[in-house]
Design a protein around this motif. Structure first.
Motif, mmCIF file in Angstrom:
data_model
loop_
_atom_site.group_PDB
_atom_site.id
_atom_site.type_symbol
_atom_site.label_atom_id
_atom_site.label_comp_id
_atom_site.label_asym_id
_atom_site.label_seq_id
_atom_site.Cartn_x
_atom_site.Cartn_y
_atom_site.Cartn_z
ATOM 1 N N THR A 325 0.807 -1.319 -0.015
ATOM 2 C CA THR A 325 -0.094 0.129 0.078
ATOM 3 C C THR A 325 0.906 1.295 0.113
ATOM 4 O O THR A 325 1.866 1.237 0.731
ATOM 5 C CB THR A 325 -0.991 0.023 1.230
ATOM 6 O OG1 THR A 325 -0.210 0.193 2.389
ATOM 7 C CG2 THR A 325 -1.981 -1.116 1.226
ATOM 8 N N ALA A 326 0.345 2.356 -0.655
ATOM 9 C CA ALA A 326 1.026 3.301 -0.717
ATOM 10 C C ALA A 326 0.169 4.564 -1.178
ATOM 11 O O ALA A 326 -0.657 4.373 -2.279
ATOM 12 C CB ALA A 326 2.216 3.658 -1.569
ATOM 13 N N GLY A 327 -0.017 5.831 -0.487
ATOM 14 C CA GLY A 327 -0.711 6.880 -1.206
ATOM 15 C C GLY A 327 -2.136 6.377 -1.348
ATOM 16 O O GLY A 327 -2.631 7.115 -2.243
ATOM 17 N N GLY A 328 -2.871 5.672 -0.458
ATOM 18 C CA GLY A 328 -4.439 5.714 -0.394
ATOM 19 C C GLY A 328 -4.462 4.520 -1.355
ATOM 20 O O GLY A 328 -5.450 4.488 -1.730
ATOM 21 N N LYS A 329 -3.545 3.915 -2.008
ATOM 22 C CA LYS A 329 -3.787 2.837 -2.799
ATOM 23 C C LYS A 329 -3.218 1.628 -2.290
ATOM 24 O O LYS A 329 -2.269 1.362 -1.683
ATOM 25 C CB LYS A 329 -3.313 3.099 -4.220
ATOM 26 C CG LYS A 329 -3.937 4.472 -5.167
ATOM 27 C CD LYS A 329 -3.237 4.362 -6.349
ATOM 28 C CE LYS A 329 -3.698 5.660 -7.318
ATOM 29 N NZ LYS A 329 -3.246 5.722 -8.740
ATOM 30 N N ALA A 330 -3.947 0.300 -3.011
ATOM 31 C CA ALA A 330 -3.361 -0.965 -2.701
ATOM 32 C C ALA A 330 -2.781 -1.139 -4.220
ATOM 33 O O ALA A 330 -3.661 -1.256 -5.119
ATOM 34 C CB ALA A 330 -4.298 -1.992 -2.213
ATOM 35 N N TYR A 331 -1.489 -1.634 -4.178
ATOM 36 C CA TYR A 331 -0.974 -2.233 -5.413
ATOM 37 C C TYR A 331 -0.739 -3.717 -5.424
ATOM 38 O O TYR A 331 -0.487 -4.352 -4.356
ATOM 39 C CB TYR A 331 0.497 -1.623 -5.651
ATOM 40 C CG TYR A 331 0.146 -0.134 -5.845
ATOM 41 C CD1 TYR A 331 0.502 0.474 -7.232
ATOM 42 C CD2 TYR A 331 0.231 0.623 -4.804
ATOM 43 C CE1 TYR A 331 0.486 1.763 -7.247
ATOM 44 C CE2 TYR A 331 0.324 2.226 -4.857
ATOM 45 C CZ TYR A 331 0.317 2.676 -6.224
ATOM 46 O OH TYR A 331 0.160 3.922 -6.331
ATOM 47 N N PHE A 332 -1.067 -4.294 -6.586
ATOM 48 C CA PHE A 332 -1.097 -5.723 -6.609
ATOM 49 C C PHE A 332 -0.309 -6.057 -7.838
ATOM 50 O O PHE A 332 -0.214 -5.358 -8.911
ATOM 51 C CB PHE A 332 -2.485 -6.439 -6.883
ATOM 52 C CG PHE A 332 -3.433 -6.272 -5.804
ATOM 53 C CD1 PHE A 332 -3.422 -6.972 -4.684
ATOM 54 C CD2 PHE A 332 -4.240 -5.295 -5.899
ATOM 55 C CE1 PHE A 332 -4.630 -6.936 -3.654
ATOM 56 C CE2 PHE A 332 -5.374 -4.837 -4.937
ATOM 57 C CZ PHE A 332 -5.289 -5.815 -3.824
ATOM 58 N N PHE A 333 0.651 -7.060 -7.710
ATOM 59 C CA PHE A 333 1.551 -7.540 -8.843
ATOM 60 C C PHE A 333 0.591 -8.804 -9.373
ATOM 61 O O PHE A 333 0.515 -9.790 -8.789
ATOM 62 C CB PHE A 333 2.856 -8.043 -8.343
ATOM 63 C CG PHE A 333 3.650 -8.492 -9.637
ATOM 64 C CD1 PHE A 333 4.288 -7.614 -10.431
ATOM 65 C CD2 PHE A 333 3.867 -9.813 -9.831
ATOM 66 C CE1 PHE A 333 4.943 -8.040 -11.359
ATOM 67 C CE2 PHE A 333 4.425 -10.332 -10.878
ATOM 68 C CZ PHE A 333 5.150 -9.489 -11.639
ATOM 69 N N PHE A 546 -4.920 -6.738 2.075
ATOM 70 C CA PHE A 546 -4.142 -5.553 2.309
ATOM 71 C C PHE A 546 -4.706 -4.911 3.545
ATOM 72 O O PHE A 546 -5.904 -4.927 3.599
ATOM 73 C CB PHE A 546 -3.803 -4.570 1.454
ATOM 74 C CG PHE A 546 -4.926 -3.777 0.741
ATOM 75 C CD1 PHE A 546 -5.366 -2.513 1.387
ATOM 76 C CD2 PHE A 546 -5.589 -4.421 -0.140
ATOM 77 C CE1 PHE A 546 -6.486 -2.027 0.770
ATOM 78 C CE2 PHE A 546 -6.858 -3.942 -0.758
ATOM 79 C CZ PHE A 546 -7.111 -2.616 -0.472
ATOM 80 N N SER A 547 -4.165 -3.916 4.455
ATOM 81 C CA SER A 547 -4.591 -3.363 5.571
ATOM 82 C C SER A 547 -4.558 -1.820 5.089
ATOM 83 O O SER A 547 -3.556 -1.481 4.533
ATOM 84 C CB SER A 547 -3.980 -3.653 6.770
ATOM 85 O OG SER A 547 -4.411 -2.821 7.601
ATOM 86 N N LEU A 554 -9.999 -8.391 1.788
ATOM 87 C CA LEU A 554 -9.469 -9.638 1.338
ATOM 88 C C LEU A 554 -10.227 -9.914 -0.125
ATOM 89 O O LEU A 554 -11.446 -9.459 -0.176
ATOM 90 C CB LEU A 554 -9.771 -10.530 2.061
ATOM 91 C CG LEU A 554 -9.099 -10.723 3.727
ATOM 92 C CD1 LEU A 554 -9.451 -11.686 4.593
ATOM 93 C CD2 LEU A 554 -7.423 -11.051 3.306
ATOM 94 N N GLY A 555 -9.892 -10.506 -0.920
ATOM 95 C CA GLY A 555 -10.289 -11.242 -2.184
ATOM 96 C C GLY A 555 -9.538 -12.437 -2.497
ATOM 97 O O GLY A 555 -8.515 -12.457 -2.175
#
Length: 570
Positions: A325-333, A546-547, A554-555
């Protein structure tokens, strides 16, 4: 001499009198003389006349007429006229136990002392049929296929002429007598109280009071809501009546029966499909061919809410996507690119292609302002040694020095600026604990630990934990040692693939096995407690998550679902 001649005749008379019956000498008997005079049938009954000609030595205590069908002398009906007799004619009207067209025989009678004296038997053919009457039945309640006796009169003696119904169901007639009918209760899928009716020769009569068909009934539940794995008590009656072993369904799912009594059943609430969570469900007890239901009485609470549905334009090729997580976003690879989810707006985006070879099974952890993608595999067979660094500020990738061995599907966690990993598939050793230093790009082999696939760790107050199987371990980086501190609850064992997250300063764990429970770790008590149950489908037994703020997201993506759920700490 004349007296001697008469002696043989006198002896003969004595012998004759000694061998004769009293009825041959009415003048010296104690019995009365009775006559049957006439029989007059008509369309509503039969009139009979008789006569007491003479009393005997014993007083008459009852008199009247007896009658029966010509071919059945054992089933006798009696019409009592009186108990205080006088000589002369008397008559009676017969209406009971008559069937039109049947032949009968009738005779007058009189009781005196221990004896009964009869008049002549006269035949007649009935021109009327007696109306059947029901007095009572016993027992008043029974299960299916049980004997019940109906008491009354004018039932006849022919089983094929009698039909018995309880409600709309027909009972089996076992035997018929003039004053009773024995039936076998019908097999039906319901229970309750219903009218009992007897049809004799086409004439239908209903019994006083209703007959109860015994079956299970539910009165109430021990709780109106709960989660899978909870114990639910169903209260009622006849829940274990007779030898039937009941089963229980909540909604469309079978619940595990823990114990059974006549007035209560304890069950374990099952795991449900996503469409059944957070809505009222019907509870049913099935015992044999009968079902008792309590409609829309139990709500299965997941503890989760739907946060978002990922659009098909933002691909997620695998159910588990490593994230940061960064800057109000969750990033997924996601295989060959980064995708993102903006928490406040719920918007999903493609963040750009990954410059390296597409892969799955990689580790991805944030250390400071950089994110590191380590290892992975391509189509399972190729295991990578590479390390890639992602710069959050300028959204760019940089390939780093890399490892000296390949690794994929490892268990990993970040702690105090290092990335630790073990298990999975490793071309060097999958039981060694490895430590990667992003600052120096060096990897160091630490003490052996465990082999574990696709696990992760969490950090509480500067202490690093990981979960292997159903055991929770605390890592001591100074001594490079592990100590087991907790065991998962038995009903929520994390055997198989699982994920562990740090959320609001504590650890959360969830598995696709068992009841898919979300558990929270207490560092003070070194114990886990169940908080919620994941309501979605789980693809290949994997989670992404992510938190952020006060919620854990969760997904399980890939081919299973596109839904992202949120859990908010109560």
């Amino acid at each position: 001499m004349k007296l001697l001649r008469l002696l043989p005749f006198a002896l003969l008379l004595v012998l004759i009198y000694g061998c004769a019956k009293e009825k041959d000498f009415p003048e010296v008997q104690k019995y009365p003389i009775i006559r049957t005079l006439e029989v007059i049938p008509d369309s509503t009954g039969t009139t009979i006349r008789g006569e007491i000609v003479k009393f005997g030595n014993e007083p008459v205590t009852e008199y009247g007429f007896e009658y029966t069908t010509v071919n059945n002398s054992k089933s006798v009906s009696r019409k009592v006229v009186g108990t205080t007799a006088s000589t002369g004619e008397y008559e009676a009207r017969l209406t009971d136990d008559l069937v039109k067209g049947y032949s009968y025989k009738v005779q007058a009678y009189a009781k005196h002392g221990q004896h009964i004296t009869y008049g002549t038997s006269l035949p007649f053919k009935s021109q009327s049929t007696a109306t059947p009457v029901i007095h009572s039945f016993s027992p008043k309640a029974a299960e299916d296929n049980r004997n019940v006796t109906i008491y009354g009169k004018n039932f006849g003696e022919d089983s094929y002429q009698v039909k018995v119904t309880i409600g709309n169901a027909q009972a089996s007639v076992m035997s018929v007598h003039r004053d009773s009918v024995i039936i076998r209760t019908p097999t039906v899928s319901y229970s309750g109280s219903f009218p009992l009716a007897v049809t004799v020769r086409g004439e239908r009569i209903t019994a006083p009071g209703e007959f109860e068909i015994i079956g299970p009934t539910i009165s109430h539940l021990s709780a109106s809501s709960g989660m899978p794995g909870d114990e639910l008590i169903i209260y009622g009656k006849n829940l274990s009546y007779s030898s039937w072993n009941p089963s229980v369904r909540i909604g469309s799912k079978s619940a595990t029966v823990v114990s059974v009594a006549d007035t209560e059943i304890k069950v374990k609430v099952p795991v449900f499909t996503p469409d059944l969570y957070d809505k009222p469900l019907t509870v049913a007890v099935i015992r044999g061919n009968k079902t008792a239901t309590l409609p829309y009485s139990y709500t299965l609470e997941s503890g989760f809410k739907v946060a978002s549905s990922k659009p098909a334009s933002v691909p997620a090729s695998t159910p588990h996507l490593p994230s940061f997580t960064a800057g109000g976003k969750a990033y997924f690879f996601s295989y060959d690119r980064l995708i993102s989810y903006e928490v406040e707006t719920g918007i999903w985006r493609n963040e750009g292609a990954f410059p390296g070879q597409a892969r799955n099974g990689s580790m991805m952890h944030r250390v400071g302002d950089k994110v590191y993608l380590i290892g992975g595999n391509h189509q399972y067979y190729t295991i990578f040694m590479s390390v890639w660094e992602f710069d959050i500020s300028n959204n760019s990738w940089l390939q780093k020095k890399g490892l000296t061995f390949g690794v994929s599907d490892a268990s990993s966690f970040a702690h105090e600026g290092y990335i630790y990993f073990f298990g999975g598939r490793n071309t060097n050793s999958n039981t060694t604990l490895w430590r990667y230093d992003p600052a120096t790009e060096e990897v160091k082999a630490l003490n052996p630990f465990r082999n574990n696939y696709n696990g992760s760790g969490f950090v509480i107050n500067g202490k690093a934990y990981t979960v292997v199987g159903n055991a929770t371990w605390l890592y001591n980086p100074q001594q490079d040692s592990w100590s087991q501190v907790a065991i998962m609850p038995e009903e929520s064992s994390l055997n198989g693939p699982f994920r562990v997250f740090t959320h609001q300063g504590t650890g959360y764990a969830i598995s696709a096995k068992g009841d898919r429970a979300l558990l929270r770790f207490s560092a003070e008590q070194n114990a886990w407690e169940k908080l919620a149950v994941y309501p979605g489908c789980v693809s290949n037994e994997q989670y992404s998550g992510f938190s952020h703020g006060d919620k854990l997201y969760l997904g399980s993506f890939g081919t299973c679902s596109s839904t992202l759920y949120s859990y908010e700490k109560p």
